[in-house]
Design an enzyme around this catalytic site. Structure first.
Site, PDB file in Angstrom:
ATOM      1  N   SER A   1      -1.224  -1.841  10.241  1.00  0.00           N
ATOM      2  CA  SER A   1       0.116  -1.932   9.649  1.00  0.00           C
ATOM      3  C   SER A   1       1.236  -1.527  10.596  1.00  0.00           C
ATOM      4  O   SER A   1       2.339  -2.042  10.502  1.00  0.00           O
ATOM      5  CB  SER A   1       0.176  -1.079   8.388  1.00  0.00           C
ATOM      6  OG  SER A   1      -0.265   0.235   8.650  1.00  0.00           O
TER       7      SER A   1
ATOM      8  N   HIS B   1      -2.537  -6.148   5.134  1.00  0.00           N
ATOM      9  CA  HIS B   1      -1.490  -6.904   5.842  1.00  0.00           C
ATOM     10  C   HIS B   1      -1.927  -8.297   6.288  1.00  0.00           C
ATOM     11  O   HIS B   1      -1.156  -9.013   6.909  1.00  0.00           O
ATOM     12  CB  HIS B   1      -0.995  -6.109   7.055  1.00  0.00           C
ATOM     13  CG  HIS B   1      -0.251  -4.897   6.646  1.00  0.00           C
ATOM     14  ND1 HIS B   1       1.093  -4.902   6.349  1.00  0.00           N
ATOM     15  CD2 HIS B   1      -0.677  -3.627   6.430  1.00  0.00           C
ATOM     16  CE1 HIS B   1       1.466  -3.690   5.982  1.00  0.00           C
ATOM     17  NE2 HIS B   1       0.416  -2.904   6.031  1.00  0.00           N
TER      18      HIS B   1
ATOM     19  N   LYS C   1       1.835  -6.737  -0.941  1.00  0.00           N
ATOM     20  CA  LYS C   1       2.515  -7.067   0.314  1.00  0.00           C
ATOM     21  C   LYS C   1       2.868  -8.556   0.319  1.00  0.00           C
ATOM     22  O   LYS C   1       3.803  -8.938  -0.363  1.00  0.00           O
ATOM     23  CB  LYS C   1       1.665  -6.581   1.470  1.00  0.00           C
ATOM     24  CG  LYS C   1       1.768  -5.053   1.471  1.00  0.00           C
ATOM     25  CD  LYS C   1       0.858  -4.287   2.330  1.00  0.00           C
ATOM     26  CE  LYS C   1       1.186  -2.801   2.136  1.00  0.00           C
ATOM     27  NZ  LYS C   1       0.158  -1.908   2.594  1.00  0.00           N
TER      28      LYS C   1
HETATM   29  C1  LIG Z   1      -0.132  -0.575   2.160  1.00  0.00           C
HETATM   30  C2  LIG Z   1      -1.507  -0.301   2.590  1.00  0.00           C
HETATM   31  C3  LIG Z   1      -2.439   0.283   1.737  1.00  0.00           C
HETATM   32  C4  LIG Z   1      -2.041   0.814   0.390  1.00  0.00           C
HETATM   33  O1  LIG Z   1      -1.750  -0.191  -0.498  1.00  0.00           O
HETATM   34  P1  LIG Z   1      -0.789   0.112  -1.732  1.00  0.00           P
HETATM   35  O2  LIG Z   1      -1.071  -0.987  -2.673  1.00  0.00           O
HETATM   36  O3  LIG Z   1       0.586   0.117  -1.214  1.00  0.00           O
HETATM   37  O4  LIG Z   1      -1.213   1.459  -2.264  1.00  0.00           O
HETATM   38  C5  LIG Z   1      -3.724   0.427   2.176  1.00  0.00           C
HETATM   39  N1  LIG Z   1      -4.094   0.032   3.413  1.00  0.00           N
HETATM   40  C6  LIG Z   1      -3.221  -0.514   4.271  1.00  0.00           C
HETATM   41  C7  LIG Z   1      -3.688  -0.941   5.614  1.00  0.00           C
HETATM   42  C8  LIG Z   1      -1.906  -0.686   3.889  1.00  0.00           C
HETATM   43  O5  LIG Z   1      -1.035  -1.184   4.747  1.00  0.00           O
END
Ligand SMILES: *Cc1c(COP(=O)(O)O)cnc(C)c1O
Length: 392
Positions: A181, A209, A240
């Site tokens: 990320s 991502h 996302k």
């Molecule tokens: C955003 C993210 C999460 C967490 O997801 P949420 O739905 O926002 O709790 C887990 N792993 C990665 C790599 C992320 O970027």
């Protein structure tokens, strides 16, 4: 709050400010799009993970509104208690098809999915191999599992294999982000899959991502590498590129059954609201029907990335729409973000503990809905501010 506790909190906050790690919340008015309104002012958004712009897509909005009228707002209790909404079933069938796995199970968030699956599968006697730059939710999940955690160097299969050789006769899990990320690079999954096979370890990929971004149909890193049979557990988020909220674990039927029965972050929490499930169903339909959206995003990457480099900025070895510009000093990074904001461009300063010390950065996240003109405005602002601060 009692005086002595209050004082210790104040001291800790003071310390964060001094280090340049202090964080504030910024109020956004209205919808999350490639332009957002902050304190009455419109800025171009380069800070979200809403890569395809689906968070404000008309199809998602329409479906969510319709479902609120039919189903109401809340879900009442946990999925095991007040009944599993049929929307869950529809969504999970669609997700399994999208991921090309036998099953999928929706969790309330990516954080909770990682927590649930890792603590369910791994216990005290087991060993988890985790990339040093894995997401915080994986780190927390590993801690909570009480398994031994072995950290390998970022994207380094040799480092992983060397460490794996030292652990014999135990159950093993290799866990990695698919796309990192804060780096934008992609895990070398084919190498990890070979190691997992050879040493009989489970392989898990967090595709938060990559979902909606990578692969021929946009289903993620596993599709990107064609490794459907080698990756045992896939986590993906609905929050996302899919523009909504929630997450899922995709894998075998037995894995799904096991999680329903043992994952505490699945069992002991209220089910997602109906509208949230509905918008995710719509998002999958939009992604399936509009591959052009993903193509637009990659066009923007091809336009923007070489131009940022040409300005003289140092970026990570990114391979995705995440373009991190390394600044180093946290104070300077925050100042740069603030000056860019004044130019109408919102690029978030990312500092420790989200990234290693000394690598504070501006995390630029491109969207399919950014126009070329908006990207040019951003490049111009980066040049102006970068020069003013002596970064380029
Ligand atoms: C955003 C993210 C999460 C967490 O997801 P949420 O739905 O926002 O709790 C887990 N792993 C990665 C790599 C992320 O970027």
């Amino acid at each position: 709050m009692k005086e002595e506790y209050l004082r210790s909190i104040q001291l800790k906050l003071h310390d964060l400010r001094q280090k340049g790690f202090y964080r504030i919340l910024r109020a956004v008015e209205g919808e999350q799009s490639h332009r957002v309104k902050v304190q009455g002012r419109e800025v171009i958004q380069f800070s979200s993970n809403n890569y395809l712009g689906l968070a404000s897509h008309p199809r998602l909005k329409e479906k969510a509104v319709k479902i609120v009228e039919e189903y109401g707002c809340g879900s009442g209790a946990s999925r095991l208690v007040s009944g599993n909404l049929n929307l869950y079933e529809q969504l999970e069938v669609k997700l399994a098809r999208f991921k090309n796995t036998p099953s999928a199970l929706v969790f309330n968030s990516g954080y909770m999915a990682n927590l649930g699956v890792i603590t369910s599968l791994m216990q005290e006697e087991d060993v988890i191999f985790s990339d040093e730059l894995n997401h915080a939710s994986i780190i927390d999940a590993c801690r909570m599992s009480r398994a031994e955690v072995v950290i390998f160097r970022h994207r380094d299969a040799e480092s992983l294999e060397g460490l794996m050789k030292t652990k014999k006769g135990c159950r093993k899990l290799i866990v990695t982000d698919g796309v990192f990320s804060m780096e934008g690079d992609i895990a070398p999954l084919p190498d990890f899959a070979r190691i997992a096979e050879q040493y009989s370890a489970l392989l898990m990929v967090d595709d938060a991502h990559a979902t909606g971004i990578l692969g021929k149909r946009g289903s993620g890193t596993v599709e990107h590498f064609g490794l459907e049979r080698s990756v045992d557990i896939q986590m993906g988020t609905l929050s996302k590129a899919l523009g909504g909220f929630g997450a899922y674990i995709a894998g075998d039927d037995e894995l799904r059954d096991y999680l329903i029965n043992t994952a505490r972050s699945f069992i002991f929490t209220t089910a997602l609201p109906p509208a949230v499930l509905a918008s995710s169903i719509a998002a999958l339909e939009v992604i399936e029907e509009n591959p052009g959206l993903r193509e637009r995003l990659w066009e923007n990457v091809r336009f923007f990335k070489p131009r940022v480099q040409a300005l003289g900025f140092r970026i990570t070895r990114t391979e995705t729409p995440i373009i991190p510009v390394i600044i180093g000093d946290p104070h300077l990074t925050v100042q740069m973000a603030k000056m860019l904001f004044d130019e109408g461009v919102w690029m978030q300063a990312i500092r420790p503990p989200a990234v290693p010390e000394g690598t504070s950065r501006l995390r630029i996240a491109l969207m399919a809905t950014h126009t070329t003109e908006e990207l040019e405005i951003a490049l111009h602002a980066l040049e102006k501010v970068g020069k003013k601060l002596g970064i380029i």
